[in-house]
Design a protein around this motif. Sequence first.
Motif, PDB file in Angstrom:
ATOM      1  N   PHE A  15       0.840  -1.197   0.000  1.00 57.99           N
ATOM      2  CA  PHE A  15       0.000   0.000   0.000  1.00 57.99           C
ATOM      3  C   PHE A  15       0.871   1.241   0.000  1.00 57.99           C
ATOM      4  N   ASP A  16       0.593   2.149  -0.944  1.00 62.16           N
ATOM      5  CA  ASP A  16       1.183   3.470  -0.860  1.00 62.16           C
ATOM      6  C   ASP A  16       0.503   4.169   0.324  1.00 62.16           C
ATOM      7  N   PHE A  17       1.168   5.119   0.926  1.00 59.88           N
ATOM      8  CA  PHE A  17       0.622   5.775   2.116  1.00 59.88           C
ATOM      9  C   PHE A  17      -0.128   7.055   1.750  1.00 59.88           C
ATOM     10  N   ASP A  18       0.605   8.053   1.295  1.00 63.54           N
ATOM     11  CA  ASP A  18       0.019   9.370   1.033  1.00 63.54           C
ATOM     12  C   ASP A  18      -0.886   9.353  -0.196  1.00 63.54           C
ATOM     13  N   GLY A  19      -2.142   9.689   0.012  1.00 64.74           N
ATOM     14  CA  GLY A  19      -3.095   9.734  -1.090  1.00 64.74           C
ATOM     15  C   GLY A  19      -3.707   8.382  -1.422  1.00 64.74           C
ATOM     16  N   THR A  20      -3.287   7.322  -0.737  1.00 67.87           N
ATOM     17  CA  THR A  20      -3.891   6.003  -0.938  1.00 67.87           C
ATOM     18  C   THR A  20      -4.525   5.565   0.382  1.00 67.87           C
ATOM     19  N   ILE A  21      -3.695   5.313   1.398  1.00 64.56           N
ATOM     20  CA  ILE A  21      -4.254   5.024   2.722  1.00 64.56           C
ATOM     21  C   ILE A  21      -4.832   6.302   3.318  1.00 64.56           C
ATOM     22  N   THR A  22      -4.141   7.408   3.071  1.00 66.56           N
ATOM     23  CA  THR A  22      -4.648   8.701   3.538  1.00 66.56           C
ATOM     24  C   THR A  22      -5.284   9.447   2.369  1.00 66.56           C
ATOM     25  N   LEU A  23      -6.140  10.387   2.694  1.00 66.56           N
ATOM     26  CA  LEU A  23      -6.811  11.176   1.668  1.00 66.56           C
ATOM     27  C   LEU A  23      -5.903  12.233   1.060  1.00 66.56           C
ATOM     28  N   VAL A 120       2.357  -4.369   3.736  1.00 66.20           N
ATOM     29  CA  VAL A 120       3.530  -3.501   3.706  1.00 66.20           C
ATOM     30  C   VAL A 120       3.106  -2.133   3.194  1.00 66.20           C
ATOM     31  N   ILE A 121       3.489  -1.096   3.916  1.00 65.95           N
ATOM     32  CA  ILE A 121       3.306   0.277   3.442  1.00 65.95           C
ATOM     33  C   ILE A 121       4.619   0.678   2.785  1.00 65.95           C
ATOM     34  N   VAL A 122       4.525   1.189   1.564  1.00 68.93           N
ATOM     35  CA  VAL A 122       5.693   1.655   0.827  1.00 68.93           C
ATOM     36  C   VAL A 122       5.479   3.136   0.561  1.00 68.93           C
ATOM     37  N   SER A 123       6.347   3.972   1.151  1.00 71.08           N
ATOM     38  CA  SER A 123       6.065   5.400   1.132  1.00 71.08           C
ATOM     39  C   SER A 123       7.305   6.257   0.941  1.00 71.08           C
ATOM     40  N   ALA A 124       7.128   7.363   0.243  1.00 70.87           N
ATOM     41  CA  ALA A 124       8.179   8.373   0.155  1.00 70.87           C
ATOM     42  C   ALA A 124       8.228   9.215   1.431  1.00 70.87           C
ATOM     43  N   SER A 125       7.193   9.162   2.240  1.00 70.75           N
ATOM     44  CA  SER A 125       7.215   9.873   3.519  1.00 70.75           C
ATOM     45  C   SER A 125       8.242   9.228   4.444  1.00 70.75           C
TER      46      SER A 125
END
Length: 190
Positions: A15-23, A120-125
């Motif tokens: 899962f991408d984090f920003d804009g996917t799990i979060t709005l 797994v969260i995969v994020s640029a954050s």
Amino acid sequence: MPEPNSDHKPVVALFDFDGTITLRDTLPLYIRHATGLTGLLLSILSSLPALIILAANGWKSLWGIDAQRTKEGLLRRCFENKSIEQVSCSATEFVQVVNQVISRVYQRMLHHIALGDSVVIVSASPQVWVEPWAMSVGDIKVIATQLEVVNGRYTGRFHGKNCNGQEKVTQIARLFPRSQFHIVAYETVH
């Protein structure tokens, strides 16, 4: 809808984090959380010329301006010379802010957890604020941008590469080779 797993390999749901799990993107939310509205505005203003150039060029480097250095500049005010304990406390408090911007994709993540899949969260954050949120949900691995620590204090720079684009693909392939895992990926395309 994810493709069926007919080969019986272990399932890994990415899962991408920003804009996917979060709005929305959590970067400005964290900067505001850590430094206040004034700190957020100062961070944005100090990076505004670079942000405009990068945005106009599709977030690709141009004229010696690149996204990694610009992002480091935005985050420097939050992290430079902060102790591990200070950042950990701030990131733990930030979990509540993230919970206010959760998207419907979160339900898909819970579904994968209930099935016993690896999530797994995969994020640029930065991992420092993604990981506490992930831990609050369950047994979730995080692949994200790492921040440099020297002598127990953050420097405001990245440790390694910004975990976006090809770097995400590289890290996923290293940890979860397709020959050994059935990969299901969730990313919101803008």
